[in-house]
Scaffold this motif. Structure first.
Motif, PDB file in Angstrom:
ATOM      1  N   PRO A 143       0.791  -1.161  -0.014  1.00 24.44           N
ATOM      2  CA  PRO A 143      -0.010   0.046  -0.135  1.00 24.44           C
ATOM      3  C   PRO A 143       0.850   1.317   0.191  1.00 24.44           C
ATOM      4  N   ASN A 144       2.283   1.038   0.462  1.00 31.15           N
ATOM      5  CA  ASN A 144       2.971   2.356   0.478  1.00 31.15           C
ATOM      6  C   ASN A 144       3.839   2.540  -0.692  1.00 31.15           C
ATOM      7  N   LEU A 145       3.427   2.099  -1.873  1.00 33.80           N
ATOM      8  CA  LEU A 145       4.247   2.367  -2.901  1.00 33.80           C
ATOM      9  C   LEU A 145       4.180   3.294  -3.535  1.00 33.80           C
ATOM     10  N   ARG A 146       5.232   4.003  -3.853  1.00 35.51           N
ATOM     11  CA  ARG A 146       5.583   5.377  -4.577  1.00 35.51           C
ATOM     12  C   ARG A 146       6.032   5.588  -5.691  1.00 35.51           C
ATOM     13  N   ASN A 147       7.145   4.754  -5.982  1.00 33.10           N
ATOM     14  CA  ASN A 147       7.683   4.702  -7.124  1.00 33.10           C
ATOM     15  C   ASN A 147       7.867   3.500  -7.880  1.00 33.10           C
ATOM     16  N   MET A 148       7.365   3.453  -9.045  1.00 34.91           N
ATOM     17  CA  MET A 148       6.878   2.141  -9.974  1.00 34.91           C
ATOM     18  C   MET A 148       7.424   2.303 -11.509  1.00 34.91           C
ATOM     19  N   HIS A 149       8.127   1.125 -11.945  1.00 38.91           N
ATOM     20  CA  HIS A 149       8.812   1.291 -13.173  1.00 38.91           C
ATOM     21  C   HIS A 149       8.451  -0.330 -13.652  1.00 38.91           C
ATOM     22  N   ILE A 150       7.677  -0.409 -14.913  1.00 39.06           N
ATOM     23  CA  ILE A 150       7.325  -1.841 -15.456  1.00 39.06           C
ATOM     24  C   ILE A 150       7.831  -1.436 -16.828  1.00 39.06           C
ATOM     25  N   SER A 151       8.550  -2.442 -17.276  1.00 37.20           N
ATOM     26  CA  SER A 151       8.983  -2.251 -18.672  1.00 37.20           C
ATOM     27  C   SER A 151       8.873  -3.981 -19.119  1.00 37.20           C
ATOM     28  N   GLU A 184      -5.378   1.097 -10.998  1.00 38.50           N
ATOM     29  CA  GLU A 184      -6.061   2.011 -10.677  1.00 38.50           C
ATOM     30  C   GLU A 184      -6.990   1.621  -9.786  1.00 38.50           C
ATOM     31  N   SER A 185      -7.506   0.266  -9.845  1.00 39.54           N
ATOM     32  CA  SER A 185      -8.258  -0.372  -8.563  1.00 39.54           C
ATOM     33  C   SER A 185      -7.504  -0.588  -7.527  1.00 39.54           C
ATOM     34  N   ALA A 186      -6.095  -0.506  -7.624  1.00 40.57           N
ATOM     35  CA  ALA A 186      -5.286  -0.823  -6.373  1.00 40.57           C
ATOM     36  C   ALA A 186      -5.443   0.210  -5.670  1.00 40.57           C
ATOM     37  N   ASN A 187      -5.716   1.602  -5.860  1.00 40.00           N
ATOM     38  CA  ASN A 187      -5.754   2.682  -5.129  1.00 40.00           C
ATOM     39  C   ASN A 187      -4.385   3.173  -4.412  1.00 40.00           C
ATOM     40  N   LEU A 188      -3.500   3.351  -5.165  1.00 36.55           N
ATOM     41  CA  LEU A 188      -2.127   3.665  -4.698  1.00 36.55           C
ATOM     42  C   LEU A 188      -2.080   5.320  -4.867  1.00 36.55           C
ATOM     43  N   ARG A 189      -2.666   6.117  -4.039  1.00 36.40           N
ATOM     44  CA  ARG A 189      -2.707   7.456  -4.207  1.00 36.40           C
ATOM     45  C   ARG A 189      -1.385   8.265  -3.877  1.00 36.40           C
ATOM     46  N   SER A 225      -6.235   8.538 -11.149  1.00 39.81           N
ATOM     47  CA  SER A 225      -5.738   7.861  -9.916  1.00 39.81           C
ATOM     48  C   SER A 225      -4.783   8.607  -9.133  1.00 39.81           C
ATOM     49  N   TYR A 226      -4.150   9.455  -9.858  1.00 46.08           N
ATOM     50  CA  TYR A 226      -3.025  10.083  -9.174  1.00 46.08           C
ATOM     51  C   TYR A 226      -3.106  11.543  -9.219  1.00 46.08           C
ATOM     52  N   ALA A 227      -2.962  12.368  -8.373  1.00 42.03           N
ATOM     53  CA  ALA A 227      -2.992  13.735  -8.185  1.00 42.03           C
ATOM     54  C   ALA A 227      -1.369  14.529  -8.193  1.00 42.03           C
ATOM     55  N   SER A 228      -0.255  13.668  -7.598  1.00 35.87           N
ATOM     56  CA  SER A 228       0.676  14.447  -7.404  1.00 35.87           C
ATOM     57  C   SER A 228       1.987  13.661  -8.044  1.00 35.87           C
ATOM     58  N   LEU A 229       1.854  13.243  -9.101  1.00 39.83           N
ATOM     59  CA  LEU A 229       3.054  12.663  -9.938  1.00 39.83           C
ATOM     60  C   LEU A 229       4.344  13.761 -10.458  1.00 39.83           C
ATOM     61  N   GLU A 230       5.305  13.188  -9.988  1.00 38.94           N
ATOM     62  CA  GLU A 230       6.426  14.081 -10.364  1.00 38.94           C
ATOM     63  C   GLU A 230       7.299  13.471 -11.526  1.00 38.94           C
TER      64      GLU A 230
END
Length: 589
Positions: free
Chosen positions: A311-319, A332-337, A361-366
């Protein structure tokens, strides 16, 4: 009295261990000598508050190759392949001991003694430790065989090491190094041989306090660690917080459960039958799936489980080339805000519908990386409207459906942007293949020619791009062969990549970036390279002479400046009063 002394039984003289007859700090005879050179003993006596039998507090050496405060206790050993250390001196060896012992010097730690360094010269052990800890493990192991004093200093270096970077050719060298480093917390291995369960068992046994492990493969080495072996290793290492593995093609499945793991990087994954990561404190995840035709990994199920287990995932990279809209919808259903950095690379099936899901899903992407996707200018517009106050890095390389117009709008609506990569997204349309004429001799001598294909009307390939941004620092347009005119006005830009921009015209190029430091022009035409040099290096402006003239108060005419004013101007420029243009480098390779 003399006879009484003679008749008395001889008392056994107790054995006395004598130290050196010379001072251990200046080398002068000790008799009647007051040493003026400060040392461990004199400093302790000057303090007056320490007892003779109490060991002095030690200050561990600073971390090598880092600029930390002196209180830092970590030691980093940057390694080449390790050689086995020379064995210690035997108890019956007649080799001279070059460690000076003054008084009760036997109670001093090895680093507080004075060590013979050659040619009759001595140095404090703490100085030698500072020198040794900046060497590679091979050099430290070789230095341990010089003498007993050097061996003790090298031993202290090993025992204080907290981070080691090693290029190993086998498990034996790894085990030999781990046995010397009981305080090791961070280990970086580059293996020249295959990695299997034996390597993991060696690391688990020798490093009980391991916090970070990074294993990469060199040359043709293979990673043969299975899913069961990896799960067992992670569950046993209670303090492991960072795990990076390369070449994970033999895993088969992922079943990792850890309450301490915070960063997980795995590359070379293939055909995962199950992927379960029960890591409540995991905040950074990177999974790399190379392009394969027989890959059967279910990314939708993987994305769906991340919200429940991490639930605390902040950085994700999938290739992966199997990324699609359904996988993004499951995320989106995972609800990683709390997501701050999202990278979904090589998903050619990702469209604007997935972008809409990301926006919801996300409001503060950097950071947002959708390189290799199929998004259009509409998706780029949604990104620009949603993240104007947070997004600093936007990567859209290999996105063939975006246009210069969409890029310009994104640059205008994202004021905090620092990095933009649009490499090979604006490409020229391929030229139609010229019709080939086939001729052949028939029995009657008649020749025929095949019908030429119908030429379809091609869209215009010449496009112009205008980038004006006040905060952008890096701009990449590599491979954008569809751009023939470019205008860049970014006062903070330091790096510009124009590699393989083959259709860019020199006379339609304008670069106004006073802080530009690096320009990459590999694969560009010579005339374009020359035009870039003239603009970024300011050759013409530098060649123009400066005329020392000044207008009168009424603005009627210009007169020459007096000589003393010219000297004052030159003096100001000499001391740097006038800001100078930074030197820019044009990279041709």
């Amino acid at each position: 009295m003399a006879s009484d002394a003679t008749d008395a039984p001889a008392q056994p003289v107790p054995a006395k261990r004598r130290g050196s007859y010379n001072c251990g700090r200046c080398g002068l005879p000790k008799k009647g000598h007051v040493c003026s050179v400060p040392g461990p003993a004199s400093s302790a006596a000057a303090g007056g508050g320490d007892k003779a039998g109490e060991p002095q507090p030690q200050t561990k050496p600073r971390r090598a190759l880092h600029f930390d405060d002196p209180a830092a206790s970590a030691v980093v050993l940057d390694a080449v392949p390790l050689a086995v250390s020379a064995p210690p001196l035997q108890a019956g060896s007649k080799k001279a001991v070059d460690v000076e012992e003054d008084g009760d010097g036997d109670n001093d730690p090895p680093a507080e003694r004075w060590v013979e360094v050659g040619a009759g010269r001595r140095a404090p052990g703490v100085v030698l430790v500072e020198v040794l800890r900046r060497l590679s493990p091979r050099s430290v192991a070789a230095a341990a065989g010089v003498s007993r004093g050097w061996h003790e200093c090298a031993r202290r270096v090993w025992r204080a090491a907290e981070e080691v970077r090693l290029c190993a050719a086998g498990v034996s060298s790894v085990g030999a190094l781990m046995a010397r480093c009981p305080a090791l917390a961070r280990l970086v291995l580059r293996m020249d041989c295959d990695v299997d369960a034996t390597t993991l068992a060696c690391i688990a046994f020798s490093c009980p306090n391991l916090q970070s492990l990074d294993i990469s493969m060199a040359n043709s080495a293979a990673n043969r660690i299975s899913g069961d072996e990896l799960s067992r290793f992670v569950s046993e290492k209670r303090s492991l917080s960072v795990l990076k593995l390369d070449g994970c093609s033999s895993l088969g499945f992922i079943n990792i459960s850890s309450s301490s793991l915070s960063r997980l990087w795995m590359s070379g994954l293939s055909s995962l039958t199950k992927a379960v990561m029960n890591c409540p404190n995991l905040n950074e995840l990177s999974l790399d799936f190379p392009k394969q035709n027989n890959d059967s990994t279910d990314l939708v199920a993987l994305m769906d489980s991340l919200g429940r287990t991490c639930p605390n995932l902040r950085n994700m990279h999938i290739s992966s080339d199997r990324l699609c809209n359904e996988a993004v919808f499951a995320l989106e259903s995972a609800n990683l805000r709390g997501m701050c950095m999202l990278s979904l690379v090589l998903g050619s099936k990702i469209t604007d519908a997935a972008v809409a899901s990301i926006v919801r899903s996300y409001a503060s992407l950097e950071l947002l990386d959708l390189s290799g996707s199929g998004i259009t200018d509409n998706g780029l517009g949604m990104i620009s409207n949603t993240f104007p106050n947070t997004l600093t890095r936007l990567l859209l390389a290999l996105c063939p459906n975006i246009t210069p117009c969409g890029i310009q709008v994104a640059a205008a609506q994202l004021p905090l942007l620092r990095l933009m990569d649009c490499g090979k997204s604006i490409c020229a349309n391929p030229q139609p293949e010229a019709g080939r004429s086939y001729s052949g001799d028939l029995t009657d001598g008649i020749k025929f020619c095949s019908k030429l294909p119908v030429q379809r009307k091609q869209q215009a390939t010449c496009q112009k791009l205008i980038i004006k941004h006040s905060a952008l620092k890096k701009l990449s347009l590599w491979g954008c062969s569809g751009i023939d005119a470019l205008y860049v006005s970014c006062p903070e830009l330091v790096e510009l990549n124009l590699n393989s921009c083959t259709n860019l015209h020199p006379e339609r190029l304008l670069i106004q970036c006073p802080k530009l430091e690096d320009v990459h022009v590999n694969g560009c035409r010579d005339m374009l390279v020359g035009a870039i040099r003239n603009q970024v290096l300011n050759e013409f402006a530098a060649a123009a002479p400066r005329v020392p003239c000044k207008r009168l108060a009424d603005g009627s005419k210009r007169v020459h400046v007096p000589h003393y004013m010219v000297e004052q101007l030159e003096e100001h420029e000499k001391w740097g009063s006038r800001p100078r243009k930074s030197q820019c480098t044009v990279h041709l390779t």
